[in-house]
Design a protein around this motif. Structure first.
Motif, PDB file in Angstrom:
ATOM      1  N   MET A  69       2.311   1.216 -11.400  1.00  0.00           N
ATOM      2  CA  MET A  69       1.527   1.196 -10.274  1.00  0.00           C
ATOM      3  C   MET A  69       0.134   2.240 -10.807  1.00  0.00           C
ATOM      4  N   THR A  70      -1.233   1.080 -11.260  1.00  0.00           N
ATOM      5  CA  THR A  70      -1.893   2.477 -11.125  1.00  0.00           C
ATOM      6  C   THR A  70      -3.256   2.706 -10.157  1.00  0.00           C
ATOM      7  N   LYS A  71      -3.912   3.175  -9.649  1.00  0.00           N
ATOM      8  CA  LYS A  71      -4.643   3.626  -8.276  1.00  0.00           C
ATOM      9  C   LYS A  71      -5.504   1.997  -8.864  1.00  0.00           C
ATOM     10  N   ARG A  72      -6.069   1.954  -9.831  1.00  0.00           N
ATOM     11  CA  ARG A  72      -7.243   1.334 -10.689  1.00  0.00           C
ATOM     12  C   ARG A  72      -5.932  -0.248  -9.306  1.00  0.00           C
ATOM     13  N   GLU A  73      -4.748  -0.852  -9.844  1.00  0.00           N
ATOM     14  CA  GLU A  73      -4.527  -2.292  -9.179  1.00  0.00           C
ATOM     15  C   GLU A  73      -4.818  -1.697  -7.719  1.00  0.00           C
ATOM     16  N   LEU A  74      -4.287  -0.759  -7.432  1.00  0.00           N
ATOM     17  CA  LEU A  74      -4.572  -0.679  -5.844  1.00  0.00           C
ATOM     18  C   LEU A  74      -6.222  -0.941  -5.263  1.00  0.00           C
ATOM     19  N   GLU A  94      -1.437 -11.376  -5.281  1.00  0.00           N
ATOM     20  CA  GLU A  94      -1.195 -10.490  -6.027  1.00  0.00           C
ATOM     21  C   GLU A  94      -1.924  -9.759  -4.293  1.00  0.00           C
ATOM     22  N   TYR A  95      -2.466  -9.696  -3.419  1.00  0.00           N
ATOM     23  CA  TYR A  95      -2.776  -9.055  -2.186  1.00  0.00           C
ATOM     24  C   TYR A  95      -0.938  -8.698  -2.064  1.00  0.00           C
ATOM     25  N   ARG A 130       3.482  -4.896  -0.695  1.00  0.00           N
ATOM     26  CA  ARG A 130       4.951  -4.531  -0.979  1.00  0.00           C
ATOM     27  C   ARG A 130       4.939  -3.032  -1.374  1.00  0.00           C
ATOM     28  N   PHE A 131       4.563  -3.533  -2.627  1.00  0.00           N
ATOM     29  CA  PHE A 131       4.188  -1.841  -3.279  1.00  0.00           C
ATOM     30  C   PHE A 131       4.582  -0.794  -2.405  1.00  0.00           C
TER      31      PHE A 131
END
Length: 130
Positions: A1-6, A71-72, A77-78
């Motif tokens: 998981m990346t900051k960009r994804e979050l 996606e949300y 969930r992560f």
């Protein structure tokens, strides 16, 4: 998981709301068209074509909305499954609640500063990108 994804959580949340509003407006428009089409007169074929186009557009919007929701939920969930309570609080404050690092530090308390919570988040996320 990346900051960009979050960091997409806030944008996706807004996109979900916008799509829900568009769907609601389309439903009203479609209902208005049906009422208008019930009146006798010319243009029945054109109305039928317009109604079909609206149905197609509604399906596209609904499909996109479902992808956004998936996606949300995946991103939420992560964060929810992180074992470390402090990291979970930091990431929730920053990426779900949309707070800046100073606000996150105040929220988690414990003498944390904006830099300390940002660095803790960066260190944690770095383990997922390596």
């Amino acid at each position: 998981m990346t900051k960009r994804e979050l960091s997409q959580l806030g944008d996706i949340g807004r996109e979900i709301k916008q799509n829900e509003q568009r769907l609601s407006r389309l439903d009203v428009l479609k209902s208005d068209l049906r009422a208008w089409n019930a009146a006798p007169g010319d243009g029945a074929f054109e109305m039928l074509c317009l109604e079909k186009q609206l149905s197609g557009y509604r399906w596209e919007l609904y499909s996109h909305l479902q992808l956004c929701l998936l996606e949300y939920r995946r991103l939420q969930r992560f964060i929810a499954l992180i074992d470390d309570s402090l990291i979970r609080q930091i990431l929730t404050g920053r990426y779900i609640d949309g707070k800046n690092w100073t606000q996150v530090a105040l929220q988690v308390g414990g003498g944390n500063t904006a830099d300390s919570v940002r660095k803790a988040a960066d260190r944690f996320l770095k383990t997922y990108t390596e």
